[in-house]
Design a protein around this motif. Structure first.
Motif, PDB file in Angstrom:
ATOM      1  N   SER A  98      22.586  68.484  99.269  1.00 50.63           N
ATOM      2  CA  SER A  98      24.042  68.560  99.086  1.00 50.63           C
ATOM      3  C   SER A  98      24.507  70.018  99.014  1.00 50.63           C
ATOM      4  CB  SER A  98      24.457  67.853  97.788  1.00 50.63           C
ATOM      5  OG  SER A  98      24.042  66.509  97.791  1.00 50.63           O
ATOM      6  N   PHE A 125      26.080  59.730 105.437  1.00 48.93           N
ATOM      7  CA  PHE A 125      25.619  59.510 104.065  1.00 48.93           C
ATOM      8  C   PHE A 125      26.714  59.989 103.102  1.00 48.93           C
ATOM      9  CE2 PHE A 125      23.147  60.611 100.267  1.00 48.93           C
ATOM     10  CZ  PHE A 125      22.334  59.504 100.145  1.00 48.93           C
ATOM     11  N   THR A 127      26.986  61.564 100.239  1.00 44.53           N
ATOM     12  CA  THR A 127      27.063  62.934  99.708  1.00 44.53           C
ATOM     13  C   THR A 127      27.530  63.908 100.791  1.00 44.53           C
ATOM     14  OG1 THR A 127      26.015  64.413  98.108  1.00 44.53           O
ATOM     15  CG2 THR A 127      24.725  63.947 100.059  1.00 44.53           C
ATOM     16  N   ASP A 128      27.159  63.663 102.023  1.00 46.56           N
ATOM     17  CA  ASP A 128      27.581  64.555 103.108  1.00 46.56           C
ATOM     18  C   ASP A 128      29.107  64.522 103.240  1.00 46.56           C
ATOM     19  OD1 ASP A 128      24.773  63.623 103.477  1.00 46.56           O
ATOM     20  OD2 ASP A 128      24.797  65.036 105.132  1.00 46.56           O
ATOM     21  N   ASP A 196      21.869  66.920 109.426  1.00 43.48           N
ATOM     22  CA  ASP A 196      21.158  66.515 108.217  1.00 43.48           C
ATOM     23  C   ASP A 196      19.930  65.715 108.666  1.00 43.48           C
ATOM     24  OD1 ASP A 196      20.190  65.328 105.897  1.00 43.48           O
ATOM     25  OD2 ASP A 196      22.180  65.238 104.980  1.00 43.48           O
ATOM     26  N   SER A 198      17.504  64.512 106.699  1.00 41.39           N
ATOM     27  CA  SER A 198      16.853  63.876 105.541  1.00 41.39           C
ATOM     28  C   SER A 198      15.989  62.674 105.898  1.00 41.39           C
ATOM     29  CB  SER A 198      17.892  63.461 104.511  1.00 41.39           C
ATOM     30  OG  SER A 198      18.454  64.605 103.924  1.00 41.39           O
ATOM     31  N   HIS A 199      16.477  61.820 106.793  1.00 42.16           N
ATOM     32  CA  HIS A 199      15.719  60.613 107.142  1.00 42.16           C
ATOM     33  C   HIS A 199      14.950  60.770 108.448  1.00 42.16           C
ATOM     34  CE1 HIS A 199      16.582  57.756 103.990  1.00 42.16           C
ATOM     35  NE2 HIS A 199      17.820  58.205 103.948  1.00 42.16           N
ATOM     36  N   TYR A 221      12.081  65.301  99.238  1.00 49.49           N
ATOM     37  CA  TYR A 221      11.419  64.217  98.482  1.00 49.49           C
ATOM     38  C   TYR A 221      11.230  62.934  99.272  1.00 49.49           C
ATOM     39  CZ  TYR A 221      16.423  63.325  97.528  1.00 49.49           C
ATOM     40  OH  TYR A 221      17.770  63.141  97.645  1.00 49.49           O
ATOM     41  N   LYS A 222      11.707  62.886 100.519  1.00 47.80           N
ATOM     42  CA  LYS A 222      11.556  61.663 101.312  1.00 47.80           C
ATOM     43  C   LYS A 222      10.223  61.737 102.074  1.00 47.80           C
ATOM     44  CE  LYS A 222      16.458  60.806 101.110  1.00 47.80           C
ATOM     45  NZ  LYS A 222      17.783  61.074 101.655  1.00 47.80           N
TER      46      LYS A 222
HETATM   47  C1  LIG Z   1      18.843  61.459 100.808  1.00 48.60           C
HETATM   48  C2  LIG Z   1      19.938  62.141 101.508  1.00 48.60           C
HETATM   49  C3  LIG Z   1      20.663  63.161 100.885  1.00 48.60           C
HETATM   50  C4  LIG Z   1      20.367  63.521  99.458  1.00 48.60           C
HETATM   51  O1  LIG Z   1      21.009  64.672  99.038  1.00 48.60           O
HETATM   52  P1  LIG Z   1      20.658  65.248  97.601  1.00 48.60           P
HETATM   53  O2  LIG Z   1      21.449  66.473  97.506  1.00 48.60           O
HETATM   54  O3  LIG Z   1      19.182  65.431  97.550  1.00 48.60           O
HETATM   55  O4  LIG Z   1      21.053  64.215  96.593  1.00 48.60           O
HETATM   56  C5  LIG Z   1      21.666  63.790 101.611  1.00 48.60           C
HETATM   57  N1  LIG Z   1      21.948  63.417 102.875  1.00 48.60           N
HETATM   58  C6  LIG Z   1      21.267  62.426 103.494  1.00 48.60           C
HETATM   59  C7  LIG Z   1      21.600  62.060 104.895  1.00 48.60           C
HETATM   60  C8  LIG Z   1      20.258  61.756 102.829  1.00 48.60           C
HETATM   61  O5  LIG Z   1      19.595  60.774 103.433  1.00 48.60           O
END
Ligand SMILES: *Cc1c(COP(=O)(O)O)cnc(C)c1O
Length: 411
Positions: A98, A125, A127-128, A196, A198-199, A221-222
């Motif tokens: 984030s 997502f 948070t984005d 992003d 992340s996944h 952490y993923k």
């Molecule tokens: C898991 C994930 C996040 C997590 O963001 P944090 O700042 O670690 O909470 C953000 N964006 C995507 C697309 C995610 O899958």
């Protein structure tokens, strides 16, 4: 019909079978949530004990130099780089996903002035979206957030767009964007791209440089196995590194932090995207997590990810065809990350019953059961046993127990 013996035979032939021994997977658990929290690598506990007892307890503050704590963000970044198709000086570990999104989006926007549009998708997502909305709140009329649906993206790429900010693999449906095509389309109208990952990172072969990406961020952490709340990372293409300045201009991003000068002067390269002191324990655990990728071909990781997901979908249709599941992810593995999702009106209690019986996936509101397949430790036979358990729970209606309806804080 695909039998359990077929799956055992696939495991025998799996070129990645040997990497499962790099993890501690509890007995009796089939772990299909490595896309949310990677499993514990066997080396992490000893490493963290050592960082605590010897580096912190024994050497105390001398460890910033002696154990190179200060170099951790760049060192961990160098391990992430090959997993995402970046040069080793283009990735650095820092903060959370984030926070990294905030820093890079703000830096890109400033670079792109007077353009002020950030283009993103409503399926992104949360948070984005929230971070971009927060940036909009802060900068007021200097930014306009344009949120469109996934299939409206290319159409929305007009000459006023400063930045295209997208998540490469959709967290819910597993759909992946065509990164090269979107980068090309964005560059054609003068926009930058911010991905992003992340996944995606750790589950497929990524080629940020070949595909022309400008900026990227992602989670530790993923699939990278860095442990709960691990530090995240960011990528800035070399050609942009010295042109961008990020707003969280803390001392760790200063050209000479230990000069204690009263004026901010950004470091060269990716170091300028750091803000404060690195989270040493978390960085050490992330470094161990990344070692689980040593000597591994990401092409093989991607091939296995596709095969595991395909097997899961095929078995679900064979064994649970009449159970009311709707397959809500792409069937074509080339369009899917290393996860599948099924929708079901009773998705929440079904997932809770599955977890109670040792098959760990997760649930995403309102009705999605999500199963992730970390290719380094998931076996084909695990997929078989997971679907067999799912089918059993449905057949015997074991999900109907009241206790499976209680909603926990984290789903
Ligand atoms: C898991 C994930 C996040 C997590 O963001 P944090 O700042 O670690 O909470 C953000 N964006 C995507 C697309 C995610 O899958």
């Amino acid at each position: 019909m695909t039998t359990r013996e077929d799956c055992l035979a696939m495991d025998t032939k799996d070129p990645l079978a040997f990497t499962r021994a790099r993890f501690r997977i509890p007995d009796g658990v089939i772990y299909l949530d490595g896309n949310s929290l990677g499993a514990l690598p066997v080396t992490t506990s000893a490493r963290i004990d050592d960082v605590i007892a010897r580096e912190w307890g024994g050497d105390l503050i001398r460890s910033w130099n002696k154990a190179d704590w200060i170099g951790l963000p760049a060192r961990v970044g160098r391990r992430i780089a090959p997993l995402i198709g970046a040069g080793e000086d283009e990735a650095i570990a820092a903060d959370s996903t984030s926070v990294n999104l905030f820093k890079l989006a703000a830096a890109a926007l400033k670079h792109q002035a007077p353009r002020r549009v950030i283009l993103t998708e409503c399926e992104n997502f949360p948070t984005d979206l929230y971070v971009l909305q927060g940036l909009g709140g802060l900068l007021g009329s200097a930014v306009e957030l344009r949120t469109v649906s996934r299939n409206g993206l290319i159409h929305a790429l007009t000459e006023d767009v400063a930045l295209v900010a997208l998540t490469h693999t959709d967290y819910k449906t597993g759909e992946i964007h065509d990164m090269a095509a979107i980068n090309t389309a964005a560059h054609k109208i003068g926009a930058l791209t911010l991905w992003d990952l992340s996944h995606s990172a750790g589950a497929m072969e990524l080629a940020l440089n070949r595909d022309g990406a400008d900026l990227a961020i992602g989670c530790g952490y993923k699939y990278l196995n860095g442990g709960p709340g691990a530090p995240a990372y960011l990528f800035v293409a070399r050609r942009l590194q010295d042109k961008l300045v990020q707003p969280l201009s803390g001392w760790m991003g200063h050209a000479a932090p230990f000069d204690f000068s009263d004026r901010y002067r950004p470091a060269n390269g990716t170091l300028r995207f750091l803000s404060g002191t690195p989270v040493v324990l978390g960085m050490a655990a992330l470094e161990e997590g990344l070692k689980t990728f040593d000597g591994i071909s990401m092409r093989e990781v991607e091939a296995k990810a596709g095969a595991l997901g395909g097997l899961f979908l095929c078995l679900t249709e064979e064994q649970c065809g009449d159970a009311g599941f709707v397959i809500a992810c792409p069937r074509d593995s080339a369009k899917r990350g290393s996860q599948v999702c099924l929708r079901h009106s009773e998705g929440y209690p079904i997932m809770q019953a599955l977890i109670t019986e040792g098959v760990i996936g997760d649930f995403r509101a309102p009705d999605t059961l999500r199963f992730g397949f970390a290719p380094l430790y998931t076996r084909y036979v695990d997929v078989f046993d997971a679907v067999a358990k799912l089918s059993e729970i449905i057949r015997h209606e074991r999900w109907r127990e009241d206790r499976f309806r209680i909603r926990a804080a984290v789903t």
